[in-house]
Design a protein around this motif. Structure first.
Motif, short mmCIF file in Angstrom:
data_model
loop_
_atom_site.label_atom_id
_atom_site.label_comp_id
_atom_site.label_asym_id
_atom_site.label_seq_id
_atom_site.Cartn_x
_atom_site.Cartn_y
_atom_site.Cartn_z
N ASP A 298 -5.48 6.07 3.44
CA ASP A 298 -5.03 6.63 2.19
C ASP A 298 -5.30 5.64 1.06
OD1 ASP A 298 -2.32 5.04 1.56
OD2 ASP A 298 -2.37 5.48 3.70
N THR A 299 -5.18 6.11 -0.16
CA THR A 299 -5.52 5.31 -1.34
C THR A 299 -4.69 4.03 -1.42
OG1 THR A 299 -6.14 7.31 -2.54
CG2 THR A 299 -5.74 5.33 -3.85
N GLU A 300 -3.39 4.13 -1.11
CA GLU A 300 -2.50 2.97 -1.23
C GLU A 300 -2.86 1.90 -0.21
OE1 GLU A 300 0.62 0.53 -2.62
OE2 GLU A 300 -0.60 2.14 -3.47
N THR A 301 -3.16 2.29 1.02
CA THR A 301 -3.55 1.31 2.04
C THR A 301 -4.86 0.63 1.66
OG1 THR A 301 -2.44 2.53 3.81
CG2 THR A 301 -4.15 0.97 4.46
N THR A 302 -5.82 1.41 1.19
CA THR A 302 -7.10 0.84 0.77
C THR A 302 -6.88 -0.15 -0.37
OG1 THR A 302 -8.29 2.85 1.42
CG2 THR A 302 -9.40 1.36 -0.13
N ARG A 303 -6.01 0.21 -1.33
CA ARG A 303 -5.72 -0.70 -2.45
C ARG A 303 -5.16 -2.02 -1.94
NH1 ARG A 303 -1.72 -2.75 -5.03
NH2 ARG A 303 -0.17 -1.62 -3.80
N LEU B 269 7.81 -23.44 11.08
CA LEU B 269 7.93 -22.14 10.42
C LEU B 269 8.75 -22.23 9.14
CD1 LEU B 269 8.51 -19.84 13.52
CD2 LEU B 269 6.44 -19.99 12.15
N ASP B 270 9.80 -23.05 9.16
CA ASP B 270 10.67 -23.18 7.98
C ASP B 270 10.00 -23.90 6.82
OD1 ASP B 270 12.77 -21.81 9.13
OD2 ASP B 270 13.79 -23.60 9.86
N ARG B 271 8.90 -24.59 7.09
CA ARG B 271 8.20 -25.30 6.02
C ARG B 271 7.44 -24.34 5.10
NH1 ARG B 271 5.34 -30.41 9.16
NH2 ARG B 271 7.22 -31.19 10.23
N GLY B 272 7.22 -23.14 5.54
CA GLY B 272 6.47 -22.19 4.73
C GLY B 272 5.46 -21.44 5.56
N GLY B 273 4.27 -21.27 5.01
CA GLY B 273 3.29 -20.40 5.66
C GLY B 273 3.43 -19.00 5.07
N LYS B 274 2.32 -18.31 4.96
CA LYS B 274 2.33 -17.05 4.23
C LYS B 274 2.65 -15.84 5.10
CE LYS B 274 -1.03 -19.20 1.25
NZ LYS B 274 -0.87 -20.47 2.00
N ARG B 275 2.54 -15.99 6.42
CA ARG B 275 2.76 -14.89 7.36
C ARG B 275 1.78 -13.74 7.09
NH1 ARG B 275 5.68 -18.85 8.12
NH2 ARG B 275 7.91 -18.79 8.62
N TRP B 276 0.61 -14.07 6.50
CA TRP B 276 -0.27 -12.98 6.08
C TRP B 276 -0.85 -12.21 7.26
CZ3 TRP B 276 -5.31 -12.66 7.58
CH2 TRP B 276 -6.02 -13.82 7.87
N ARG B 277 -1.00 -12.86 8.40
CA ARG B 277 -1.54 -12.14 9.55
C ARG B 277 -0.57 -11.07 10.03
NH1 ARG B 277 -2.92 -17.17 9.16
NH2 ARG B 277 -5.09 -17.83 9.46
N ALA B 278 0.70 -11.43 10.09
CA ALA B 278 1.71 -10.45 10.50
C ALA B 278 1.81 -9.32 9.48
CB ALA B 278 3.07 -11.14 10.65
N ILE B 279 1.74 -9.65 8.21
CA ILE B 279 1.88 -8.63 7.17
C ILE B 279 0.64 -7.74 7.13
CG2 ILE B 279 2.03 -8.32 4.66
CD1 ILE B 279 3.84 -10.92 4.76
N LEU B 280 -0.54 -8.32 7.32
CA LEU B 280 -1.75 -7.51 7.38
C LEU B 280 -1.67 -6.53 8.55
CD1 LEU B 280 -4.56 -6.97 6.20
CD2 LEU B 280 -5.46 -8.76 7.70
N PHE B 281 -1.12 -6.98 9.67
CA PHE B 281 -0.91 -6.09 10.82
C PHE B 281 -0.05 -4.89 10.41
CE2 PHE B 281 2.08 -4.84 14.14
CZ PHE B 281 1.23 -4.42 15.15
N LEU B 282 1.04 -5.15 9.69
CA LEU B 282 1.95 -4.08 9.29
C LEU B 282 1.29 -3.13 8.29
CD1 LEU B 282 5.23 -6.16 8.97
CD2 LEU B 282 4.56 -4.66 10.85
N VAL B 283 0.41 -3.66 7.44
CA VAL B 283 -0.34 -2.80 6.52
C VAL B 283 -1.24 -1.85 7.30
CG1 VAL B 283 -2.12 -2.75 4.71
CG2 VAL B 283 -0.27 -4.43 4.60
N PHE B 284 -1.90 -2.37 8.32
CA PHE B 284 -2.73 -1.51 9.18
C PHE B 284 -1.87 -0.44 9.87
CE2 PHE B 284 -5.98 -5.07 9.48
CZ PHE B 284 -6.96 -4.38 8.80
N ILE B 285 -0.73 -0.85 10.40
CA ILE B 285 0.14 0.09 11.10
C ILE B 285 0.53 1.24 10.17
CG2 ILE B 285 2.48 0.40 12.05
CD1 ILE B 285 0.62 -0.86 14.04
N GLU B 286 0.92 0.89 8.94
CA GLU B 286 1.29 1.92 7.97
C GLU B 286 0.09 2.79 7.62
OE1 GLU B 286 4.27 2.05 4.19
OE2 GLU B 286 2.74 0.47 4.16
#
Length: 354
Positions: A335-340, A57-74
């Protein structure tokens, strides 16, 4: 999108540390796994589980799956910060799959350093990878969002369904890797991606929809968006592996000519085999099926991919899938921001250079 990835990553890593601390002690083990029958070896568990996981985990990785999850939640009208423990689920599952993947592929590098099995041994790497399939399920059991029992069960059943399909995809990939002949069709390759990579994307979307109690039609729509985006991401990875090796992309964190060395039947290879003259096609297959390759042979294979337009063909396929993903968003009342943000994400997975 890059700013959002950078902003959320520290919070996600902190949530992962709550689930799998860097330092393991008896109190954590008893709280998380229950009292021991005799006595836990906290030091041994830390060395064989937490340390290698955090190394990766400390080597990097984008964490995009976790962040995409949070975008959906919002987008579903909830506060993402309250659902951070659930964001760990797809992220740990993903890291578990790549640890096991690297062992199965005999990979040498991961995120710029030796793959975990080269550092800690095959036994520890496989155990850590397998643990990452199961540890995230504890979030569902712990129920930090205080979900009703029917939603807990729906989340658990969804995870079991998607994880089973993930292994179908990995099975196809392994079979093709072990075969000498390049016999894979484009549709078979895309199905492999839809299972192996797409199912992790579907987990992201379906989990967000289930725990916020969305209608079935919304759950399926966001799952389709996430699957298409994840397949696009995988094709982008295939392209980056070639472009990095040709000196056209940034630091990719894998060995030069990684996919060629592993004999992977990527979308680029499938296209090149179909478009090359018979002699060049036989030469590409010979390089792919060899147990070892020289750098000159890797360059030769890369040149065949380049001269047949396979990079451009794969990028066109990725762009079409990204367009399909954006079209699916019209079925959901975001909403518009989530779609963007979601539309921007489909562009990011193609245009990234690392």
């Amino acid at each position: 999108m890059r700013e959002m990835l950078a902003d959320w990553r520290p919070a996600i890593d902190e949530a992962i540390a709550d689930l799998v601390p860097r330092e393991i002690d008896a109190d954590y083990l008893e709280t998380f796994f229950g009292p021991p029958t005799y006595e836990y070896d906290a030091t041994g568990i830390e060395c064989a589980l937490a340390t290698p996981l955090w190394d990766l985990l400390d080597r990097g990785g984008k964490r995009w799956r976790a962040i995409l999850f949070l975008v959906f939640i919002e987008g579903f009208g909830e506060d993402p910060a309250e659902y951070l423990p659930y964001a760990c689920i797809p992220e740990l599952l993903h890291n578990g799959t790549i640890i096991v993947d690297d062992v199965e592929d005999e990979a040498t590098m991961r995120r710029g350093d030796p793959a975990l099995h080269h550092v800690y041994g095959h036994d520890i790497a496989l155990n850590v990878g397998n643990a990452m399939y199961f540890l995230p399920l504890k979030v569902i059991t712990q129920n930090p969002a205080d979900l009703p029992a029917d939603r807990q069960l729906a989340a658990y059943e969804m995870l079991m369904d998607e994880l089973n399909r993930t292994h179908l995809g990995q099975g196809m990939d392994i079979c093709w890797h072990n075969e000498r002949e390049v016999r894979v069709s484009t549709d078979e390759y895309l199905e492999m991606c839809a299972c192996k990579t797409g199912c992790l994307g579907r987990i992201v979307a379906r989990l967000a929809a289930i725990i916020t109690d969305q209608p079935d039609a919304v759950e399926e729509a966001v799952a389709t968006y996430a699957e298409l985006t994840a397949v696009t991401f995988q094709i982008g990875d295939d392209i980056l592996d070639v472009e990095h090796s040709l000196g056209r992309a940034g630091e990719f964190g894998k060995e030069f000519g990684n996919d060629i060395r592993e004999g992977k039947k990527t979308l680029l290879v499938i296209h090149a085999m179909a478009e090359s003259d018979p002699e060049r096609a036989r030469r590409l297959q010979a390089i792919l099926e060899a147990d070892e390759n020289t750098d000159d042979e890797i360059h030769e294979a890369l040149e065949i991919l380049a001269e047949t337009g396979s990079i451009e063909s794969a990028r066109e396929c990725a762009l079409e899938l990204a367009a399909q993903a954006r079209a699916v968003l019209e079925e959901v009342d975001f909403d518009t921001e989530t779609t963007r943000k979601l539309e921007e994400f489909t562009e990011f997975v193609i245009e990234r250079d690392v």
